[in-house]
Design an enzyme around this catalytic site. Sequence first.
Site, PDB file in Angstrom:
ATOM      1  N   LYS A   1       0.859  -1.183   0.000  1.00 51.43           N
ATOM      2  CA  LYS A   1       0.000   0.000   0.000  1.00 51.43           C
ATOM      3  C   LYS A   1       0.895   1.234   0.000  1.00 51.43           C
ATOM      4  O   LYS A   1       1.970   1.235   0.618  1.00 51.43           O
ATOM      5  CB  LYS A   1      -0.880  -0.032   1.253  1.00 51.43           C
TER       6      LYS A   1
ATOM      7  N   SER B   1      -9.680   1.663   2.736  1.00 57.73           N
ATOM      8  CA  SER B   1      -8.804   2.401   1.861  1.00 57.73           C
ATOM      9  C   SER B   1      -7.751   1.585   1.139  1.00 57.73           C
ATOM     10  O   SER B   1      -7.140   2.070   0.189  1.00 57.73           O
ATOM     11  CB  SER B   1      -8.108   3.484   2.689  1.00 57.73           C
TER      12      SER B   1
ATOM     13  N   SER C   1      -9.970  -0.812   6.873  1.00 58.89           N
ATOM     14  CA  SER C   1      -9.366  -0.552   5.568  1.00 58.89           C
ATOM     15  C   SER C   1      -8.662  -1.726   4.912  1.00 58.89           C
ATOM     16  O   SER C   1      -8.283  -1.646   3.748  1.00 58.89           O
ATOM     17  CB  SER C   1      -8.382   0.618   5.665  1.00 58.89           C
TER      18      SER C   1
END
Lengths: 503, 489
Positions: B80, B155, B179
């Site tokens: 990420k 996210s 997330s």
Amino acid sequence: MTATPPPPPASTPVPPKYRVLVGIEVHLQLRTRSKMFCRCPVRFGSPPNTLTCPVCLGMPGALPVPNRDAMLMALALATAMQCELAELTKFDRKNYFYPDLPKGYQISQLDRPLGSGGVIEIITEDGVRPIRLQRLHIEEDTGKSLHEDAGNVSRVDLNRAGTPLVEVVSEPDITSAAEARAYLTALRALVRYLDISDGNMQEGNLRCEPNINLHIEGPGGTTIKTPIVEVKNVNSVRNVGRAVTLEVERQLAEYAALGPAVADGHRSTRGYDDTHDRTFLMRRKEDAHDYRYFPEPDIPPITIGSAWLREAAERVPELPHARRARFVEEYGLSDYDADQVCRERPTADFFEQAVKAGAGAKPAANWMDELNRHANERGAPLDQLGVGPERFAALVKMVEAGKIAHKAAAREVLPRMMETGEEPEQIVDELGLGQIDDSALLWSAAQDAIDQNPKAAADFRAGKEQALGALMGLVMRETGGKANPKVVRRVLVEILTESDPEN
Amino acid sequence: MTELWQRDARSLAELIRTREVTALDVAEAHLERVLSWNDHIEAFLHVEPAQVRREAREIDRLFEAGADPGPLAGVPVALKDNLSTRGAPTTCGSRMLETYNASWDAHVVSRLREAGAVLMGKTNMDEFAMGSSTENSAFGPTCNPFDRERTTGGSSGGSAAAVAAGLVPLALGSDTGGSIRQPAAFCGIVGMKPTYGLVSRYGLVAFASSLDQIGPLARNVADAALLLTVIAGHDPRDATSSVRSVPELLKGGTESLRGVRIGIPTEFFDEGLAPEVRATVGAAQAALARLGAEIEEVSLPLTRHGIAVYYIVAPSEASSNLARYDGVRYTLRGEGRSVLDMYVSSRGEGFGPEVKRRILLGTFALSSGYYDAYYGHAQKVRAAMRAEFERVTEKVDVLLAPTTPTVAFRLGEKMQDPLAMYLNDALTVTANLCGAPAISLPCGRSSDGLPIGLQLMAPRFGEEILFRVAAAYEAEAARKFAFPPEPSK
């Protein structure tokens, strides 16, 4: 809109009675090897931004880890000041924007400071007095903004960012400029005794902000409190006294102009201007920040266990006030001498070792100024002058035994001992500085002096004791200053009284 | 024949270790997938193929030299874009950090390198991890590989999409309020949030420090366990990192769940739940019962306040964590005649609307006169929630719930309604607020063919039982991962 100022109070012939209330906030840089929350070295005077890492630069993703040594130093100070130590302490974030604050917040302590309460004893001409403390907490220092005079350029140096600081806040117990100076002196002595900070105000590792106001006796027995003023940029012990004096004058003048309405004013921050010896307004309370304190989520609360307390206590040596009392008791020093000797721990250590090596306490105490002067001139600590306490004691003993004059010992022998490392006896012999202590040898010199100055001899016999001075001077000149003045005096008195024709 | 990109991490590691294929072969197969897919779903923000090949060749070289490059030798892993990576962009999906390259590796990135992983690149995310759809990325949304009209969730949407579409077998995400788990559920894969403190946050760009945890995304439970084992463990650079030893996961293999107690918290099955989700999760519950688990209803009444507490605590911490992006150093810098002007323009241009909204919320909640009513109060409720969670999980081993109230929603559907978006986290924030581990694993599809996620939660440091139950369910349901259809050219 400008408000009409209220009429000045009916002119009073006598100035008002008032009390001065000063509380002092002190920030101390701890002398740890590394910074408060990262491993960067703590050092003064390196090229800008060379002592930095992701943590103290506030890079994304970097995290703070508290420095155990800094915690222990702060605990030792809190112990020495008899603070109540927190069982559970925590860090908080103080949020504000400034270019030299890389994270946009300072890690500090809000509601669970390491130490609460406590006391510092100060010494003034009026004696010893305790000043109560509010709290002691740990925080991190900011970087430095460097504003260039030419052009609109500002630069930021983050070498200092993250340096461990201890903040010590006093109660408003300080009542004069002299006490304010004494407070700083005492606190500085304490941190130097603990060996946790250089306590040097010029280098900024001890910074202080006095908060000053007056309680004025107003009409009808009322008390009028002037608004509290915090003074910044105070960079020496002397100037903290100046700041207090200037503020007292200014606040009295404000009272004279406004009367009781002075109490309606707001808290403000003023700066001390060293060059013009004045204070100037920096900001009023209305502009104060909302720091939005909240618990630092990156550092869990810390339990101060018994192991920590033990370690901190072990770091606390005999403190100045205790040592002073002991020196008076044990060595018969006067309060004044004991205070002088105990202000700095190296001085007190050196003194005590010299006394243990045989030096007399009173003469050794008198010598300490001389030694410290040499240390200052050389920029070397006392224990690196090349004259240890034992050899120093040998010199003191020679003076005490009348083997050399004090002046000669100070001017000639001590400097040479520092340079060459020779023993004092050897230097005295080599330089021929030994005092003529043989009264038989002095006898003829004394007789010669009396013969040369019969008027002085007659005056002495007539009861003018000061006439002996002239005769002593003659003998001293004759012997090249090596005669022991005590012996000269004894011999002269002996001759003059024995050969007194009227006796 | 099974393509290399279809294989899971453990089988790839085995093939490379036995030298049946090279790390470079594996890297090439996945680079090709990135090439054919990424334009359609925008899972990756940055991939540097030359660097990927270099890393793969280095692994091959180490094997040829007789060295053991580690348990993930040659396995591609995606990161990420809020995990600091030396020399690579770490944008956090924000204009603010568009040109920022970290000069050092996050702890988890170091661990991956030490384990021999090949770092494929950085994945898309909601800006600073604030969002539940990856639509808040300054660089455009990631699309759900199963229906490109829909979101991946967020996210960590880029990481979830990359794993689901076979661009990588493994990815790391971060989970502050769901997330990792929510996009894993939307993309039909396994996503796990570890116990707070099990994985070092050093190098994870902070959103809400007391809630953030890094965790694995994979296509099966065993792969997720493997990746977690590599990244977990104490790190002295993170003061919140636990000193406990890392539990050995899945050491017993799949066994029966006799004696395992599974709690069903009634509050997680409220009216808001889509019927298909309710039914599918109910079937999963039945499967676990068949394995011998004792199922009982439990109640966690305080979790109803989860969203309220979360949306005070998280923005408050964020408002402070994001203060460092001021234009002074490594960020975007706006124009300004004064320092204040420069701050305002830098932050005005650098942050997107959702980030600004949360900074405002947090700044308000922490401000003088409001602290007690908001942040202070929220922390008290959080402490009570945590106590309640611990009390309930003393009686049961794991809790079972849906991961999300619905399946993946349409792109744009909730962008004008922040509150509706926030409610997406209703079932996931509990684990974050309580510091507990939780996993989402696929348990079926909706009538539209969209994945549905089953969530299991355990008490803090209960990773062992959590993975055991998850693996047992996965085996019982015999659910093999089905890749999404190839995008039409």
